[in-house]
Design an enzyme around this catalytic site. Structure first.
Site, PDB file in Angstrom:
ATOM      1  N   HIS A  29       0.844  -1.201   0.000  1.00  0.00           N
ATOM      2  CA  HIS A  29       0.000   0.000   0.000  1.00  0.00           C
ATOM      3  C   HIS A  29       0.881   1.254   0.000  1.00  0.00           C
ATOM      4  O   HIS A  29       0.643   2.192  -0.751  1.00  0.00           O
ATOM      5  CB  HIS A  29      -0.862   0.060   1.265  1.00  0.00           C
ATOM      6  CG  HIS A  29      -1.913  -0.992   1.382  1.00  0.00           C
ATOM      7  ND1 HIS A  29      -2.094  -1.742   2.513  1.00  0.00           N
ATOM      8  CD2 HIS A  29      -2.879  -1.405   0.506  1.00  0.00           C
ATOM      9  CE1 HIS A  29      -3.119  -2.562   2.348  1.00  0.00           C
ATOM     10  NE2 HIS A  29      -3.604  -2.394   1.132  1.00  0.00           N
ATOM     11  N   LYS A  57     -17.710  -6.051   7.857  1.00  0.00           N
ATOM     12  CA  LYS A  57     -16.517  -6.887   8.027  1.00  0.00           C
ATOM     13  C   LYS A  57     -16.089  -6.851   9.484  1.00  0.00           C
ATOM     14  O   LYS A  57     -16.386  -5.911  10.206  1.00  0.00           O
ATOM     15  CB  LYS A  57     -15.370  -6.335   7.171  1.00  0.00           C
ATOM     16  CG  LYS A  57     -15.317  -6.894   5.757  1.00  0.00           C
ATOM     17  CD  LYS A  57     -13.986  -6.524   5.130  1.00  0.00           C
ATOM     18  CE  LYS A  57     -13.880  -6.945   3.688  1.00  0.00           C
ATOM     19  NZ  LYS A  57     -12.618  -6.469   3.079  1.00  0.00           N
ATOM     20  N   ARG A  76      -2.233  -5.964  -8.346  1.00  0.00           N
ATOM     21  CA  ARG A  76      -1.155  -6.916  -8.059  1.00  0.00           C
ATOM     22  C   ARG A  76      -1.033  -7.989  -9.129  1.00  0.00           C
ATOM     23  O   ARG A  76       0.030  -8.309  -9.599  1.00  0.00           O
ATOM     24  CB  ARG A  76      -1.396  -7.608  -6.712  1.00  0.00           C
ATOM     25  CG  ARG A  76      -1.122  -6.744  -5.523  1.00  0.00           C
ATOM     26  CD  ARG A  76      -1.660  -7.356  -4.286  1.00  0.00           C
ATOM     27  NE  ARG A  76      -3.104  -7.552  -4.397  1.00  0.00           N
ATOM     28  CZ  ARG A  76      -3.906  -7.813  -3.396  1.00  0.00           C
ATOM     29  NH1 ARG A  76      -3.426  -7.974  -2.200  1.00  0.00           N
ATOM     30  NH2 ARG A  76      -5.197  -7.961  -3.573  1.00  0.00           N
ATOM     31  N   SER A 123      -3.176  -7.566   3.082  1.00  0.00           N
ATOM     32  CA  SER A 123      -3.394  -7.406   4.524  1.00  0.00           C
ATOM     33  C   SER A 123      -3.802  -8.744   5.142  1.00  0.00           C
ATOM     34  O   SER A 123      -3.408  -9.066   6.264  1.00  0.00           O
ATOM     35  CB  SER A 123      -4.489  -6.368   4.794  1.00  0.00           C
ATOM     36  OG  SER A 123      -4.111  -5.123   4.283  1.00  0.00           O
TER      37      SER A 123
HETATM   38  O1  PNS Z   1      -8.919  -2.739   0.532  1.00  0.00           O
HETATM   39  P1  PNS Z   1     -10.215  -3.179  -0.064  1.00  0.00           P
HETATM   40  O2  PNS Z   1     -11.083  -3.860   0.974  1.00  0.00           O
HETATM   41  O3  PNS Z   1     -10.044  -4.018  -1.292  1.00  0.00           O
HETATM   42  O4  PNS Z   1     -10.983  -1.824  -0.520  1.00  0.00           O
HETATM   43  C1  PNS Z   1     -12.228  -1.878  -1.145  1.00  0.00           C
HETATM   44  C2  PNS Z   1     -12.854  -0.484  -1.284  1.00  0.00           C
HETATM   45  C3  PNS Z   1     -12.872   0.241   0.053  1.00  0.00           C
HETATM   46  C4  PNS Z   1     -12.038   0.335  -2.247  1.00  0.00           C
HETATM   47  C5  PNS Z   1     -14.279  -0.705  -1.830  1.00  0.00           C
HETATM   48  O5  PNS Z   1     -14.929  -1.664  -1.059  1.00  0.00           O
HETATM   49  C6  PNS Z   1     -15.138   0.564  -1.816  1.00  0.00           C
HETATM   50  O6  PNS Z   1     -14.899   1.489  -2.560  1.00  0.00           O
HETATM   51  N1  PNS Z   1     -16.152   0.580  -0.933  1.00  0.00           N
HETATM   52  C7  PNS Z   1     -17.051   1.705  -0.759  1.00  0.00           C
HETATM   53  C8  PNS Z   1     -18.453   1.373  -1.322  1.00  0.00           C
HETATM   54  C9  PNS Z   1     -18.498   1.655  -2.799  1.00  0.00           C
HETATM   55  O7  PNS Z   1     -18.354   2.776  -3.229  1.00  0.00           O
HETATM   56  N2  PNS Z   1     -18.672   0.582  -3.605  1.00  0.00           N
HETATM   57  C10 PNS Z   1     -18.676   0.707  -5.056  1.00  0.00           C
HETATM   58  C11 PNS Z   1     -20.058   0.818  -5.613  1.00  0.00           C
HETATM   59  S1  PNS Z   1     -21.023  -0.621  -5.315  1.00  0.00           S
END
Ligand code: PNS
Length: 161
Positions: free
Chosen positions: A18, A42, A91, A129
């Site tokens: 990150h 979560k 990745r 993570s």
């Molecule tokens: O580190 P992660 O868990 O892969 O991050 C995922 C994240 C936070 C980028 C994603 O879950 C997100 O943007 N969540 C906010 C809700 C949202 O906007 N979802 C997209 C439209 S359904």
């Protein structure tokens, strides 16, 4: 006008992968806001406050990087912060499908906010993570995978210091 990018994620906890993406993004954008998702569905190891604190410590040397948390839709948060971009690390091919879906949804919600992908440094292509948490649970060495303060925080969580 200054170009603001959001680097969103769960960051439970932040890893050197990150950090690599944020550091590179901060060279391209005027400001990068690391946005920690407050995901109530979560069960995180670290609370949002702990994650934000760890990231702030880790990025304190990057003058144009800020840390925040958000609830709800990422695109709403990006709009609120007047960001023009979302930056993500890719990745492996396995990341692609999910990230394509997210970028497409976010583009449909707001065409003015672009998603930029950076290829993760190949040294960190296996890193996540979840892997870090799994290793830390069994007291394996994660010193190459996370910043020092996170390593300490993991040890504290598992009652080892
Ligand atoms: O580190 P992660 O868990 O892969 O991050 C995922 C994240 C936070 C980028 C994603 O879950 C997100 O943007 N969540 C906010 C809700 C949202 O906007 N979802 C997209 C439209 S359904």
């Amino acid at each position: 006008m200054s170009k603001i990018a959001i680097c969103p994620g769960s960051f439970d906890p932040i890893t050197v992968g990150h950090l690599d993406i944020v550091t590179r993004g901060a060279k391209v954008f005027d400001k990068v806001i690391i946005a920690v998702l407050n995901n109530r569905s979560k069960q995180p190891l670290f609370s949002v406050e702990e994650r934000v604190h760890l990231i702030k410590e880790t990025t304190s040397h990057l003058s144009n990087v800020g840390v925040d948390s958000f609830d709800g839709l990422l695109i709403e948060y990006a709009r609120q912060k007047k960001a023009s971009a979302i930056i993500k690390g890719l990745r492996a091919v396995s990341d692609f499908e999910y990230e394509l879906q997210m970028a497409s949804i976010n583009r449909k919600l707001d065409e003015e906010i672009e998603t930029f992908f950076m290829m993760t440094n190949h040294h960190y292509s296996y890193l996540s993570s979840s892997i870090v948490k799994e290793l830390a649970k069994y007291d394996a060495d994660v010193s190459d995978l996370v910043p020092q303060n996170v390593q300490r925080a993991l040890q504290e969580k598992h009652g080892r210091i």
